[in-house]
Scaffold this active site. Structure first.
Site, PDB file in Angstrom:
ATOM      1  N   GLY A  50       0.857  -1.187   0.000  1.00  0.00           N
ATOM      2  CA  GLY A  50       0.000   0.000   0.000  1.00  0.00           C
ATOM      3  C   GLY A  50       0.892   1.236   0.000  1.00  0.00           C
ATOM      4  N   ALA A  51       2.029   1.119  -0.640  1.00  0.00           N
ATOM      5  CA  ALA A  51       3.102   2.112  -0.533  1.00  0.00           C
ATOM      6  C   ALA A  51       2.744   3.452  -1.148  1.00  0.00           C
ATOM      7  CB  ALA A  51       4.386   1.576  -1.176  1.00  0.00           C
ATOM      8  N   GLY A  60      -0.362   4.746  -0.978  1.00  0.00           N
ATOM      9  CA  GLY A  60      -1.522   5.296  -0.281  1.00  0.00           C
ATOM     10  C   GLY A  60      -1.138   6.446   0.641  1.00  0.00           C
ATOM     11  N   MET A  88      -1.348   6.701   3.903  1.00  0.00           N
ATOM     12  CA  MET A  88      -0.533   6.272   5.040  1.00  0.00           C
ATOM     13  C   MET A  88       0.749   5.612   4.561  1.00  0.00           C
ATOM     14  SD  MET A  88      -1.830   7.176   7.889  1.00  0.00           S
ATOM     15  CE  MET A  88      -0.680   6.189   8.849  1.00  0.00           C
ATOM     16  N   THR A  95      -7.749  -0.893   8.933  1.00  0.00           N
ATOM     17  CA  THR A  95      -8.783  -1.135   9.950  1.00  0.00           C
ATOM     18  C   THR A  95      -9.826  -2.129   9.439  1.00  0.00           C
ATOM     19  OG1 THR A  95     -10.023   0.765   9.133  1.00  0.00           O
ATOM     20  CG2 THR A  95      -8.524   1.140  10.984  1.00  0.00           C
ATOM     21  N   ALA A 128      -2.864  -2.920  14.713  1.00  0.00           N
ATOM     22  CA  ALA A 128      -3.144  -1.796  15.616  1.00  0.00           C
ATOM     23  C   ALA A 128      -4.362  -1.028  15.134  1.00  0.00           C
ATOM     24  CB  ALA A 128      -1.949  -0.871  15.690  1.00  0.00           C
ATOM     25  N   HIS A 160     -13.350  15.629  15.965  1.00  0.00           N
ATOM     26  CA  HIS A 160     -12.758  15.277  14.673  1.00  0.00           C
ATOM     27  C   HIS A 160     -13.114  16.306  13.598  1.00  0.00           C
ATOM     28  CE1 HIS A 160     -12.168  11.290  16.487  1.00  0.00           C
ATOM     29  NE2 HIS A 160     -11.286  11.073  15.534  1.00  0.00           N
ATOM     30  N   LYS A 167     -15.672  13.249   8.773  1.00  0.00           N
ATOM     31  CA  LYS A 167     -15.778  11.904   9.357  1.00  0.00           C
ATOM     32  C   LYS A 167     -17.238  11.469   9.315  1.00  0.00           C
ATOM     33  CE  LYS A 167     -14.545   9.401  13.594  1.00  0.00           C
ATOM     34  NZ  LYS A 167     -13.871   8.297  12.886  1.00  0.00           N
ATOM     35  N   GLY A 213     -14.335   5.125  16.819  1.00  0.00           N
ATOM     36  CA  GLY A 213     -14.046   3.810  17.382  1.00  0.00           C
ATOM     37  C   GLY A 213     -13.126   3.914  18.586  1.00  0.00           C
ATOM     38  N   THR A 214     -12.208   4.836  18.544  1.00  0.00           N
ATOM     39  CA  THR A 214     -11.296   5.027  19.672  1.00  0.00           C
ATOM     40  C   THR A 214     -12.058   5.450  20.922  1.00  0.00           C
ATOM     41  OG1 THR A 214      -9.528   5.669  18.159  1.00  0.00           O
ATOM     42  CG2 THR A 214      -9.267   6.310  20.457  1.00  0.00           C
TER      43      THR A 214
END
Lengths: 250, 250, 250, 250
Positions: D8-9, D11, D13, D78, D105, D135, D139, D145-146
């Site tokens: 996913g390089a 993307g 993230m 996720t 994670a 946020h 969103k 979720g956190t």
């Protein structure tokens, strides 16, 4: 039922302690003594735990007497030096009762104790860390002893984790960068309306962690005092114990 | 449609301005110039307003040239002294066009400008006031110019209202009480992850008012730049205007 | 010297008012009355201003009586409807004294009044706005009347500035987005240890403005009460005035 | 030198991960793959650890393939259900290599992970607890979720400590009290300019503890990703590990 005596019972803190003990379902008030009263009236016959909230000039003497009387002691008075602590430890050793113990807390506010602990745990994971303490304007010293303790804890944790100095390119400063304690900048705000507050700021690229403890009123110390009364015993914590964190499940 | 030219178009701020102008429905980009380009290409034939975001060493010369060219100028470059401002005013007078104007903003972040204004309005009603500014650790000066300006505004408002010094019983301080600017304590925090932030704290017995401005990114300056472009005109604001608060409805 | 009488003098707020009046250098306490006392003992012969802090069920009757007695009235009791306010205005008109006035404040905390005002001033300049109020857990209504008032002020200011709805892409929500008042999301936190607090959050791309008012104690209302006593006069503010902001230099 | 491949390089993230790996003194970039590339090019011959940051619809397949290839995997994507996690565990068991491990994670922001942990530790000592998450307005779900995870952790810790429900006298509420998750009120703020933030509030009589995590930028996840790369090994953490807290010294 824990039988609790209070020394300094008419003082600002002591009077709150008397009320807190009377309000606790698992405690009963034994003796409530103040300046001029005879401490030797306190003994294992009437008291399991003594809470001592007086002034630094008489606290050591009170504690040594109470240890001789054979009771457990929770101390809220401040001003304890290394030397004074050693005298308390020696008195406990001399008393020779493994079930007897003394507990001294620089701070009974659970929020402040947790903030201090969390700051130490978080410190290794952040590039930057600073401490801001905020108090009422009648406080004569700055920064607070709690803030100094927190800064020292952060510095120790950073050193143990191999972190270097915090990044700071400041070249021109007329004093705004605060007091540097073991490499950690500490700032003290004095504001009418406030009581005792501490904010610890941690930063990495793109993120911040903030831990803040607010004590609005000295009634905030009572849960910590009662917690100490329930835990000060030679079985679980023999000898002298310093710091409410020792009695929390951290 | 306001025709906008940008000087310093390839810089960190200028490139954001180019994008913001292109994204504004009521504006069109005229010329985008950078170091080495000829400013005299800008004239009322192609440009209504120039936005100048360069460096302090060339900004005065740029503005004087642009005033001679007969266009309105919005300046984001910092470093303006009393003497430099006088030169700009003189150039405008010499140009003799009542419809022409120059606008200089020390800070284009609307949140920071509002915080500064609100601090001045609130100051007469509180016994205590302090300023905490927080920035990234690469900043070389402390405290920030914005924080100094805010502290000065608070001090002026307190003086005008007849307030005396803030209460402060501090006797022992190793530097934690910050820099005192006109009687107002200012603290500077440096933390990786932060950009530019200011918090103003006011206190009375039993109450606190906090005003905080956070600039997370320089894109936060764009609404202020566009607001200035829309308001820099000799009719509404003749001559030289300094400070974005002049263009807000306060 | 302003001669001040207090109605509801033994109540939680009234007893603070008595102390505040006695502590003010420019005031003297005239009569301190409570439930059962005869309000007609109050007259211009002994009183310039009456402070009325009782309960909603008797406040209207008290104020109408006091207006007939010919004195100025500062009212801290809550529960005022449009109809009740009209009755007070009518009574003042009937009394026919242009120097007589009544002042009613939904909130005497200067920090809260300023926060509410600043929120309205800032609202036109931000894309997003939300309100978080925080109170002690014994409060029976949520959100607070102050928060509702602040949200309404923000909504009016946004509408006047031609702003559309706040951006919000929320598709899935089990109730966490709060109560929507005139398009503004309002959140209510209830926490032991808190008293009465409000935080207003504004956001644009890259920036945030936060305005927060903390009332830690009802003593925080006293500066506002004294300010009202000094300003309630028919010359400066004839008839009925509602809201402490009218007496601030905003 | 840890040889790291990124899936996913290209993307949002993944591109940050590539840069972070290249910037880490103890790592070197092996393969950088994206959609369409063949994952079987990754093997123990060229790679010690793979970082997988793609989308929920392909992540499980990617991880199962990578486990078969015999490499350690750090997963940031996720959308992991109980069933999917079981498939990963089964694949690791089948692979039969005790030195191989997978780490997933839900959140790589160290500040958020610490805040979540501290909330659970502090929960037993406070009468009140609420969670506010803030946020950006794009969103689509609320609360985060956190925040749900944090509220659940607080609820579990309260239950384990024998605490009853939080105090709350609210009788009238139009929705402002938020979503109640296992007895803990959770509030979601959406504000332009913000990214991802969480504040946990604890209260006792007279005191408050606040723990706040701010993620301003996704670059804030990189220290957590590198920490995971350094710790994902079968020796220290065999099999499947979920949650960055397992790799912190808490």
């Amino acid at each position: 039922m824990i039988r609790v005596s209070v020394v300094g019972a008419k003082g600002r803190m002591g009077s709150h302690v008397v009320a807190a003990v009377e309000g606790a379902a698992d405690m009963q008030l034994a003796l409530a003594l103040d300046a001029g009263d005879d401490l030797t009236a306190i003994s294992p016959q009437n008291t399991d735990v003594v809470v001592e909230f007086t002034v630094p000039s008489v606290a050591l003497g009170n504690v040594l007497t109470l240890v001789k009387q054979g009771v457990n002691v929770v101390v809220g008075t401040t001003g304890w030096t290394e030397d004074k602590l050693n005298q308390v430890s020696a008195a406990l050793t001399e008393a020779g009762n493994p079930d007897q113990s003394v507990f001294i807390a620089p701070n009974f506010a659970i929020s402040a104790v947790l903030a201090d602990h969390f700051a130490r745990v978080a410190a290794p994971y952040f590039e930057s860390a600073e401490v801001v303490e905020l108090h009422h304007p009648n406080k004569v010293d700055a920064p607070s002893g709690t803030a100094i303790h927190t800064a020292q804890g952060i510095a120790e944790a950073r050193a143990a984790a191999g972190l270097g100095p915090v990044p700071d390119a400041t070249e021109t400063d007329g004093g705004s960068r605060g007091q540097v304690i073991d490499g950690v900048h500490v700032h003290a705000v004095r504001l009418r309306g406030l009581n005792a507050h501490e904010e610890v700021l941690f930063g990495n690229a793109g993120e911040q962690l903030t831990i803040r403890a607010d004590s609005f009123d000295r009634i905030s110390f009572m849960p910590g005092v009662l917690l100490a009364v329930r835990n000060v015993d030679g079985a679980g914590h023999p000898g002298l114990t310093v710091g409410l964190d020792k009695f929390l499940d951290l």
